[in-house]
Enzyme design. Structure first.
Site, short mmCIF file in Angstrom:
data_model
loop_
_atom_site.label_atom_id
_atom_site.label_comp_id
_atom_site.label_asym_id
_atom_site.label_seq_id
_atom_site.Cartn_x
_atom_site.Cartn_y
_atom_site.Cartn_z
CG ASP A 26 59.16 34.48 26.79
OD1 ASP A 26 59.21 34.73 25.57
OD2 ASP A 26 59.02 35.32 27.68
CB ALA B 275 59.35 26.86 23.16
CE1 TYR B 276 65.69 32.30 21.24
CE2 TYR B 276 65.97 33.07 23.50
CZ TYR B 276 66.41 33.01 22.19
OH TYR B 276 67.57 33.65 21.83
CG ASP B 277 64.20 30.80 28.65
OD1 ASP B 277 65.01 31.49 28.02
OD2 ASP B 277 63.49 31.23 29.58
CE LYS C 223 65.29 38.89 32.43
NZ LYS C 223 64.47 39.07 31.24
NE ARG D 146 68.85 43.83 24.28
CZ ARG D 146 68.55 42.91 25.16
NH1 ARG D 146 69.31 42.77 26.22
NH2 ARG D 146 67.51 42.16 25.02
CD GLU E 244 62.99 45.33 29.46
OE1 GLU E 244 64.13 45.83 29.57
OE2 GLU E 244 62.77 44.24 28.93
CB CYS F 135 16.68 27.17 28.97
SG CYS F 135 16.72 28.95 28.66
S1 IVH Z 1 69.80 44.84 34.25
C1 IVH Z 1 73.92 45.10 32.64
N1 IVH Z 1 67.42 44.95 35.38
O1 IVH Z 1 66.19 41.77 30.84
C2 IVH Z 1 72.60 44.74 33.23
N2 IVH Z 1 67.58 44.16 33.15
O2 IVH Z 1 67.18 39.21 29.83
C3 IVH Z 1 71.58 44.59 32.22
N3 IVH Z 1 65.43 43.58 32.15
O3 IVH Z 1 68.74 43.06 28.84
C4 IVH Z 1 70.21 44.58 32.59
N4 IVH Z 1 64.19 44.10 33.89
O4 IVH Z 1 66.38 44.28 28.89
C5 IVH Z 1 68.13 44.63 34.28
N5 IVH Z 1 65.38 45.12 36.48
C6 IVH Z 1 66.09 44.82 35.38
C7 IVH Z 1 65.47 44.34 34.22
C8 IVH Z 1 66.25 44.01 33.11
C9 IVH Z 1 64.18 43.66 32.64
C10 IVH Z 1 65.76 43.10 30.80
C11 IVH Z 1 66.87 43.88 30.12
C12 IVH Z 1 67.95 42.85 29.93
C13 IVH Z 1 67.15 41.59 29.82
C14 IVH Z 1 67.96 40.34 30.01
#
Ligand code: IVH
Length: 695
Positions: free
Chosen positions: A38, A40-42, A118, A139, A173, A420
């Protein structure tokens, strides 16, 4: 701390970066087999964005910055409303700047923020028709996703039927908890598959797999609730007007799981400082959570604020992800060392190509046990996912199997004790030298002499090595029969050091039973468990007389642990006898020995634990630096004090906490206590409360 972006110098390296990022993103959403972690990607994405800012006319159409992340997996089920991504911030300053720009955009301060973890899983839309779960959609590219309805019934937190027959879409999620991940890898490897590198990869693979011979449960956490075409205008209007926090309450009432059921529930705050305080709290709890989080999402809570702010093509403007440092990185496993610990356990440790995780350079990581190495099919030279969260020892998660070159070598297991040369008892998961704790006597003695055990000043590692090498000490009890002449004969031991050491050893004989027990190093019993056992039984004789059933009466000892503790104590019987004969204290002060056991009708038994005391029935957490009469007390000594005064010590604040002693510099625990409305005390106030019990 801001994660610096990758530096891109020209159009060619920009094009390469876009290609790398697109591939990594595709792999990430398809099955977690990304070659980039993650972090490295960011960094790559930030580099791309920086270059694009300076060359707006050369932005490639396929650039990941202009898209909803995860755009690579195309699906065929259209989303009613696009499933957006989130923009990121990495520091309090960036977050504050974001709130300011949001306030400018809506023309007023944001009325209320909602702050929630998150979750590190995969976004999914769950459609409910008249209350029944009918469809699960990934998604995909944000506008359309893949139908994964075959997974219905395998995801905890997404009930087949809601509490009310409404037609709505829950978004959230899907992830695996630590236990679910462990189970997933066990069944997968038993069926001949390669283990998943991490829980997210495991969820991605599991969600998309069809017609498997076995099911692997996953968990859903909702973060959105919205109307779909057939919702009906009344409910649709209502959902459109509700604040995010109210939507989450409603989701919970309907039976959908949300973060409200976790140790880090979503909360609302009135201002930026409170939001940042909650960010710190969640970050502090991250290592203890049974599921992965990679940041904190902060949203404008009110629907009106969200509507005024609006959304871009990639992300809403009313929400932001405050990213936490990555806890996982990919690096190479160079070697495996086998180390013998103080109890004789032979533990494998991976030697890694140095990798930086959350500010620390990691060169070693635990590999658990030999069975685990076999199950994960780890090999020398493998690229491995390394996990390090908080102060927890870094661990090797699993090999990143698709990065294999064919040159990887099997890991050799030891055939005899690497320390030992004696045999190895391989009957349990964790291998052990047949000489047990006598194998690494120096480690066992150094631990026993430590500050939280017998606290023998002057008996550091070097001195212990000297005593063992000279043949003066063959077990812990021999320390207590050392003579002045024996010590004076040792190198670099003058009269003063000798007398000081003898005094310290003499004083150690008076330590409470809890510390003597801890010094013995019974597997599965650290400082706090030793105190609980000592307070429960009051005397060593009572402890030794306890069978597994009696041992289970101690708070925190379950059916699994009880027999192993009883067996270890039996193994230690000769040593305990020798210690008692040398005059070492075998009772716990302030605790009355229990009356002969009377089993209550409910299976409860009488215990020796002090029923009274100023902290009776209270759970107390200490945080920050102690001052006044408590200044010199270590955290362990504070916990001892709490328990002497009849309370229970704990290291984390929860609804069950009765009192938080907050000293200087107290941070997130104090803030959490305030949020939960838990009683706070300064060190001085606390000292007054337990005055009778302070030594
Ligand atoms: S809100 C329109 N809340 O993180 C708002 N996302 O990196 C969209 N994610 O696409 C998302 N926890 O898949 C929201 N508490 C949370 C979240 C969350 C994980 C994910 C979600 C989003 C991604 C963005």
């Amino acid at each position: 701390m801001t994660t610096p972006g990758a530096v891109i110098v020209d159009a060619a390296s920009y094009a390469q970066a876009v290609e790398d990022a697109t591939k990594a993103s595709a792999a990430y959403y398809a099955g977690g087999n990304s070659v980039l972690d993650d972090d490295a990607y960011d960094r790559l994405l930030r580099g791309i964005a920086a270059w694009e800012a300076g060359h707006p006319d050369q932005v490639l159409p396929e650039s990941p910055t202009g898209k909803v992340a995860g755009g690579a997996v195309e699906g065929d089920v259209p989303h009613t409303v696009a499933m957006l991504s989130l923009d990121n911030v990495f520091s309090p300053e960036e977050f504050t700047a974001w709130t300011a720009s949001l306030a400018r955009r809506i023309g007023r301060d944001v009325a209320r923020f909602s702050v929630e973890p998150k979750l590190d899983g995969l976004a999914i839309a769950a459609r409910y028709t008249r209350g029944r779960l009918t469809r699960l959609i990934t998604r995909g590219d944000g506008t359309a996703g893949e139908d994964v309805s075959h997974a219905i019934g395998t995801i905890e937190g997404l009930p087949a039927e809601l509490a009310e027959p409404v037609t709505v879409e829950a978004r959230g999620e899907v992830l695996m908890t630590a236990l679910q991940f462990e189970y997933a890898n066990t069944v997968r490897t038993t069926h001949g598959g390669a283990p998943f590198a991490n829980p997210r990869g495991a969820s991605a693979g599991t969600l998309r797999a069809r017609e498997r011979a076995y099911t692997v449960p996953m968990t859903f956490f909702g973060y959105g609730l919205l109307p779909v075409a057939d919702t009906g205008t009344q409910l649709a209007d209502r959902l459109g007007e509700l604040a995010h926090s109210d939507l989450m309450t409603l989701a919970g009432e309907l039976g959908v799981n949300t973060t409200a059921t976790t140790a880090v529930p979503g909360i609302t705050t009135d201002n930026v400082e409170q939001a940042l305080a909650r960010v710190r709290e969640i970050a502090a709890l991250r290592a203890e959570l049974p599921f992965g989080i990679d940041g904190i999402v902060i949203k404008a809570d009110l629907a009106a604020d969200q509507q005024t702010a609006g959304s871009g093509s990639r992300a809403p403007r009313w929400a932001i992800a405050y990213k936490l440092p990555a806890v996982e990185k990919i690096t190479r496993l160079l070697e495996v060392e086998w180390n013998v610990g103080r109890t004789g356990i032979i533990a494998p440790r991976g030697v890694l190509e140095p990798v930086e995780i959350d500010g620390a350079t990691i060169t070693y990581a635990t590999l658990h046990n030999p069975g685990d190495i076999t199950r994960r099919d780890l090999r020398l030279g493998d690229h491995v996912m390394v996990h390090r969260a908080g102060d927890v020892i870094p661990r090797v998660e699993a090999p990143v199997a698709h990065l294999r070159t064919g040159d990887e070598q099997p890991i050799a297991f030891p055939e005899m004790c690497p320390r030992c040369g004696a045999g190895i008892d391989t009957s349990e998961q964790r291998w052990r030298c047949v000489n047990g704790r006598n194998c690494h006597l120096v480690a066992a003695l150094s631990y026993a002499a430590g500050r939280d055990q017998l606290d023998i000043e002057g008996l550091g590692h070097t001195r212990v090595v000297q005593l063992v090498d000279a043949g003066l000490v063959k077990d812990l009890a021999d320390l207590f029969t050392l003579t002045r002449d024996q010590l004076l004969n040792l190198e670099r031991m003058g009269a003063t050091s000798t007398d000081n050491l003898l005094t310290a050893i003499g004083a150690a004989k008076e330590q409470p039973l809890s510390r003597v027990l801890c010094a013995l190093g019974v597997r599965g019993t650290g400082r706090s468990m030793s105190r609980r056992i000592a307070r429960h039984f009051a005397t060593m004789d009572n402890i030794r007389a306890a069978d597994a059933d009696a041992m289970r009466q101690v708070d925190g000892i379950g059916t699994e642990k009880a027999p192993s503790i009883v067996a270890e104590l039996a193994e230690l019987a000769p040593l305990i006898g020798k210690l008692a004969a040398a005059g070492v204290n075998m009772t716990e002060p302030g605790v009355t020995p229990p009356a002969p056991r009377v089993d209550g009708a409910d299976g409860s038994t009488e215990s020796a634990e002090a029923a009274g005391g100023p902290l009776a029935g209270m759970t107390v957490v200490v945080t920050g630096a102690m001052t006044g009469v408590l200044e010199k007390l270590s955290r362990n000594q504070m916990n001892e004090l709490i328990e002497r005064a009849g309370g229970r010590s704990s290291s984390s604040v929860s609804k069950k906490t009765s009192l938080v002693v907050a000293g200087e510099g107290a941070g997130s625990k104090r803030a959490k206590a305030e949020t939960l409305g838990i009683r706070l005390a300064t060190p001085d106030e606390f000292a007054a409360l337990v005055a009778e019990h302070v030594d």
